[in-house]
Design a protein around this motif. Structure first.
Motif, PDB file in Angstrom:
ATOM      1  N   GLN A 299       0.923  -1.373  -0.539  1.00 28.28           N
ATOM      2  CA  GLN A 299       0.250  -0.189   0.395  1.00 28.28           C
ATOM      3  C   GLN A 299       0.589   1.212   0.023  1.00 28.28           C
ATOM      4  OE1 GLN A 299      -3.813  -0.052  -0.296  1.00 28.28           O
ATOM      5  NE2 GLN A 299      -2.629   2.033  -0.536  1.00 28.28           N
ATOM      6  N   GLU A 300       2.003   1.222   0.653  1.00 28.37           N
ATOM      7  CA  GLU A 300       2.798   2.331   0.399  1.00 28.37           C
ATOM      8  C   GLU A 300       3.748   2.855  -0.416  1.00 28.37           C
ATOM      9  OE1 GLU A 300       7.179   4.011   3.319  1.00 28.37           O
ATOM     10  OE2 GLU A 300       6.648   1.535   3.505  1.00 28.37           O
ATOM     11  N   GLU A 301       3.775   1.476  -1.562  1.00 25.81           N
ATOM     12  CA  GLU A 301       4.580   1.536  -2.368  1.00 25.81           C
ATOM     13  C   GLU A 301       3.818   2.291  -3.787  1.00 25.81           C
ATOM     14  OE1 GLU A 301       7.512  -1.767  -3.441  1.00 25.81           O
ATOM     15  OE2 GLU A 301       5.875  -2.784  -3.041  1.00 25.81           O
ATOM     16  N   LEU A 302       1.676   1.967  -3.607  1.00 28.02           N
ATOM     17  CA  LEU A 302       1.077   2.070  -4.569  1.00 28.02           C
ATOM     18  C   LEU A 302       0.420   4.015  -4.142  1.00 28.02           C
ATOM     19  CD1 LEU A 302      -1.076   2.123  -6.441  1.00 28.02           C
ATOM     20  CD2 LEU A 302      -2.560   0.910  -4.547  1.00 28.02           C
ATOM     21  N   ASP A 303       1.144   4.364  -3.207  1.00 30.93           N
ATOM     22  CA  ASP A 303       0.699   6.060  -2.367  1.00 30.93           C
ATOM     23  C   ASP A 303       1.355   6.546  -2.745  1.00 30.93           C
ATOM     24  OD1 ASP A 303      -1.886   5.263  -1.117  1.00 30.93           O
ATOM     25  OD2 ASP A 303      -0.985   5.116   0.619  1.00 30.93           O
ATOM     26  N   LEU A 304       2.997   6.280  -3.012  1.00 30.44           N
ATOM     27  CA  LEU A 304       3.795   6.978  -3.440  1.00 30.44           C
ATOM     28  C   LEU A 304       3.837   7.536  -4.881  1.00 30.44           C
ATOM     29  CD1 LEU A 304       6.271   8.800  -3.339  1.00 30.44           C
ATOM     30  CD2 LEU A 304       7.465   6.418  -3.225  1.00 30.44           C
ATOM     31  N   ALA A 305       3.671   5.959  -5.555  1.00 30.57           N
ATOM     32  CA  ALA A 305       2.843   5.931  -7.615  1.00 30.57           C
ATOM     33  C   ALA A 305       1.915   6.751  -7.882  1.00 30.57           C
ATOM     34  CB  ALA A 305       2.941   4.694  -7.718  1.00 30.57           C
ATOM     35  N   ARG A 306       1.126   7.150  -6.583  1.00 36.33           N
ATOM     36  CA  ARG A 306      -0.355   7.669  -6.974  1.00 36.33           C
ATOM     37  C   ARG A 306       0.408   9.018  -7.151  1.00 36.33           C
ATOM     38  NH1 ARG A 306      -5.390   4.317  -4.668  1.00 36.33           N
ATOM     39  NH2 ARG A 306      -3.876   4.856  -2.668  1.00 36.33           N
ATOM     40  N   GLN A 307       1.026   9.323  -6.394  1.00 38.10           N
ATOM     41  CA  GLN A 307       1.361  10.626  -6.514  1.00 38.10           C
ATOM     42  C   GLN A 307       1.939  11.500  -6.983  1.00 38.10           C
ATOM     43  OE1 GLN A 307       2.902  11.385  -2.494  1.00 38.10           O
ATOM     44  NE2 GLN A 307       2.067   9.739  -1.202  1.00 38.10           N
ATOM     45  N   LEU A 308       3.231  10.321  -7.318  1.00 34.72           N
ATOM     46  CA  LEU A 308       4.123  10.931  -8.882  1.00 34.72           C
ATOM     47  C   LEU A 308       3.174  10.779 -10.170  1.00 34.72           C
ATOM     48  CD1 LEU A 308       6.739   8.719  -7.722  1.00 34.72           C
ATOM     49  CD2 LEU A 308       7.224  11.027  -7.279  1.00 34.72           C
ATOM     50  N   PHE A 309       2.034   9.259 -10.287  1.00 30.04           N
ATOM     51  CA  PHE A 309       1.394   9.710 -11.324  1.00 30.04           C
ATOM     52  C   PHE A 309       0.585  11.402 -11.494  1.00 30.04           C
ATOM     53  CE2 PHE A 309      -2.783   8.660 -12.907  1.00 30.04           C
ATOM     54  CZ  PHE A 309      -2.250   8.617 -14.653  1.00 30.04           C
ATOM     55  N   ARG A 310      -0.139  11.941 -10.741  1.00 25.15           N
ATOM     56  CA  ARG A 310      -0.764  13.171 -10.562  1.00 25.15           C
ATOM     57  C   ARG A 310       0.441  13.762 -10.616  1.00 25.15           C
ATOM     58  NH1 ARG A 310      -5.281  15.229  -9.367  1.00 25.15           N
ATOM     59  NH2 ARG A 310      -5.515  16.807  -8.449  1.00 25.15           N
ATOM     60  N   SER A 311       1.399  13.921  -9.659  1.00 25.87           N
ATOM     61  CA  SER A 311       2.412  15.227 -10.458  1.00 25.87           C
ATOM     62  C   SER A 311       2.773  15.456 -11.688  1.00 25.87           C
ATOM     63  CB  SER A 311       3.811  15.331  -9.545  1.00 25.87           C
ATOM     64  OG  SER A 311       3.697  15.074  -8.122  1.00 25.87           O
ATOM     65  N   GLU A 312       3.360  14.045 -12.372  1.00 21.78           N
ATOM     66  CA  GLU A 312       2.938  14.626 -13.731  1.00 21.78           C
ATOM     67  C   GLU A 312       2.606  14.633 -14.544  1.00 21.78           C
ATOM     68  OE1 GLU A 312       4.544  10.887 -17.051  1.00 21.78           O
ATOM     69  OE2 GLU A 312       4.711  10.402 -15.108  1.00 21.78           O
ATOM     70  N   ALA A 313       0.979  14.821 -14.460  1.00 18.05           N
ATOM     71  CA  ALA A 313      -0.296  15.069 -15.162  1.00 18.05           C
ATOM     72  C   ALA A 313      -0.638  16.521 -15.128  1.00 18.05           C
ATOM     73  CB  ALA A 313      -1.692  14.231 -14.477  1.00 18.05           C
ATOM     74  N   LEU A 314      -0.129  16.683 -13.207  1.00 18.78           N
ATOM     75  CA  LEU A 314       0.261  18.409 -13.353  1.00 18.78           C
ATOM     76  C   LEU A 314       1.291  18.650 -14.095  1.00 18.78           C
ATOM     77  CD1 LEU A 314      -1.061  18.438  -9.342  1.00 18.78           C
ATOM     78  CD2 LEU A 314      -2.042  19.678 -11.255  1.00 18.78           C
ATOM     79  N   ASN A 315       2.463  18.260 -13.913  1.00 21.93           N
ATOM     80  CA  ASN A 315       3.453  19.283 -15.214  1.00 21.93           C
ATOM     81  C   ASN A 315       2.980  18.333 -16.172  1.00 21.93           C
ATOM     82  OD1 ASN A 315       6.212  20.210 -15.481  1.00 21.93           O
ATOM     83  ND2 ASN A 315       6.058  18.277 -16.179  1.00 21.93           N
ATOM     84  N   SER A 316       2.251  18.331 -16.625  1.00 24.98           N
ATOM     85  CA  SER A 316       1.820  17.996 -18.112  1.00 24.98           C
ATOM     86  C   SER A 316       0.730  19.286 -18.571  1.00 24.98           C
ATOM     87  CB  SER A 316       1.196  16.723 -19.089  1.00 24.98           C
ATOM     88  OG  SER A 316       0.052  16.411 -17.739  1.00 24.98           O
ATOM     89  N   ILE A 317       0.291  19.816 -17.542  1.00 29.76           N
ATOM     90  CA  ILE A 317      -0.916  20.949 -18.698  1.00 29.76           C
ATOM     91  C   ILE A 317       0.186  22.203 -17.497  1.00 29.76           C
ATOM     92  CG2 ILE A 317      -2.980  19.654 -18.777  1.00 29.76           C
ATOM     93  CD1 ILE A 317      -3.673  20.109 -15.736  1.00 29.76           C
TER      94      ILE A 317
END
Length: 480
Positions: free
Chosen positions: A386-404
């Motif tokens: 669960q800890e790994e998944l939480d961090l991966a989702r944070q990074l996924f969201r950061s990438e989405a924000l950066n892309s716009i």
């Protein structure tokens, strides 16, 4: 320009871009607030709460049938225009390089302007014209001031360049020479060489197996007649998406789209590309006198429209896209084998792959491949924590924000949404899907879409006797 020079120049441009973005941030703040619901930095929000990412995308079709996507962004007196065209290297046929040569020839002259005149006109108005070629598509872009005295003549020139290029014989011969020299340089750059060899094995018998920039034989075989035929068949109104973002009124955006669309040759959209064939397992090594051995591992994976697309994106982040990723922890922090591991999910329209890259001392090439394979087996069996998944989702969201985060990036994201037939709120839907995933859901998705029996290993480096892995190092991230 050789690869070293190109990479140094890109580094300088990156530094200047950061400085320019900092200078413009206060001016663009209002536009950012309006576009993205007040988000000005990923650090300002609780990423686990995933508030909505707002995008007010308007869409319509021109009279000629081209789909248009438009975002009004009034913060700076500029606009970005991108044509994303279904004319990528998958359409090359028997002449790899036809797509790349065609898009690269656009600004080499029209009926009314020669190469130098086109460059001078863009420069006079402070505009930037650029092209890009990939497997599924090519892109033609314009960045311009939005004032009428700049916008109108530039859009007219842009439309003529894209819709009515001369594709002259003299310019073709010169560009062929430049592209052949660039291919020769690129083949001496390990990431380029590895990717080409990997795709040749992974997508054998499919157009994706050919480099998007072509081959020496293909480039040499391209004729002026082939360029004209390819352009007339693929640069058509229904075979592309027009994307606009910037300080434009809706009527101004519609006028731009109509000007461009009306200048294009008539013709239908291209038919879909056939799906990629089943991959065969392969382990290949290419001998080069390098200090390190570069290794790439890839598996066939899902396409852009697969229901497991987001889960596979998350899986790639879990495995090797940040300092705490599973493979990075094992190969770098615990064993000191490599500087880093990069895992990339590469989805195309007709296929896809999960790719993992690292470099290692030549004597540990085979042992490191065995270690990564073993860790992937464990990942498929147990899934993430669960800890790994939480961090991966944070990074996924950061990438989405950066892309716009800035218009130049956002217009490319919007363009991809239109070209791939995604819904207008696609970025937000991806976020919702990512934050709904559980460790078990990721594990099941990876097992559905990752077959370790179809792995392709490519390595490049010296031939040396192979040794078992060294003992674990007492190194943690905190000690570094």
């Amino acid at each position: 320009m050789n690869n070293l020079t190109a990479r140094m120049r890109h580094g300088v441009i990156g530094v200047l871009s950061v400085a320019l973005f900092t200078l413009m941030s206060s001016t663009a703040a209002t536009a950012t607030d309006e576009l993205f619901g007040g988000l000005t930095s990923p650090h300002e929000i609780d990423l686990l709460s995933h508030p909505e990412i707002k995008q007010d995308i308007q869409t319509w079709r021109t009279d000629a049938g081209t789909q248009v996507l438009f975002v009004h962004s009034p913060g700076l007196p500029m606009f970005d225009l991108v044509l994303k065209i279904d004319a990528g290297s998958v359409r090359d046929g028997d002449t790899p390089g036809l797509s790349a040569l065609t898009v690269s020839m656009l600004n080499e002259g029209t009926k009314d302007y020669n190469t130098d005149e086109i460059a001078e006109l863009f420069e006079r108005h402070g505009a930037k014209f650029s092209t890009r070629y990939e497997a599924d598509s090519v892109s033609v872009s314009l960045r311009s001031l939005s004032a009428a005295e700049h916008r109108i003549p530039l859009v007219e020139l842009f439309a003529e360049v894209v819709g009515k290029p001369a594709l002259g014989a003299t310019q073709l011969q010169r560009l062929k020479g430049e592209m052949l020299n660039q291919l020769n340089d690129d083949n001496n750059w390990m990431p380029f060489f590895l990717k080409n060899e990997l795709y040749a094995q992974l997508f054998r018998g499919h157009p994706y197996a050919q480099p998007s920039g072509g081959t020496p034989e293909g480039i040499a075989a391209v004729t002026r007649e082939a360029l004209h035929r390819f352009h007339s068949q693929t640069y058509t109104p229904q075979n592309m998406v027009i994307s606009l973002i910037g300080d434009l009124a809706l009527e101004e955006a519609k006028a731009i789209a109509e000007t461009v669309s009306q200048a294009l040759p008539e013709g239908p959209a291209q038919p879909p590309i056939a799906s990629t064939p089943e991959a065969e397992p392969e382990v290949l090594h290419f001998e080069r006198s390098n200090a390190q051995t570069d290794v790439m591992l890839a598996f066939p994976s899902v396409t852009l429209d697969d229901p497991d697309y987001v889960a596979m994106e998350i899986a790639s982040i879990l495995l090797g896209n940040h300092p705490n990723a599973r493979l990075t922890n094992e190969l770098r922090h615990k064993r000191g084998l490599t500087y880093g591991v990069v895992a990339t999910f590469m989805p195309f329209k007709a296929g896809g792959s999960l790719q993992i890259k690292w470099d290692v001392e030549p004597r540990y090439n085979e042992a490191s491949q065995a270690l990564v394979s073993e860790m992937l087996e464990t990942f498929l069996r147990n899934g993430p924590t669960q800890e790994e998944l939480d961090l991966a989702r944070q990074l996924f969201r950061s990438e989405a924000l950066n892309s716009i985060s800035v218009n130049a990036l956002a217009v490319r994201k919007i363009s991809a949404i239109g070209f791939n037939g995604r819904p207008l709120d696609y970025i937000q839907r991806q976020q919702e899907e990512a934050f709904a995933l559980t460790p078990e859901a990721v594990r099941l998705a990876v097992n559905r879409n990752l077959d370790l029996k179809k792995s392709v290993f490519i390595s490049v480096g010296p031939e040396v006797p192979q040794e078992p892995l060294p003992e674990l190092l007492l190194i943690t991230q905190a000690d570094e």
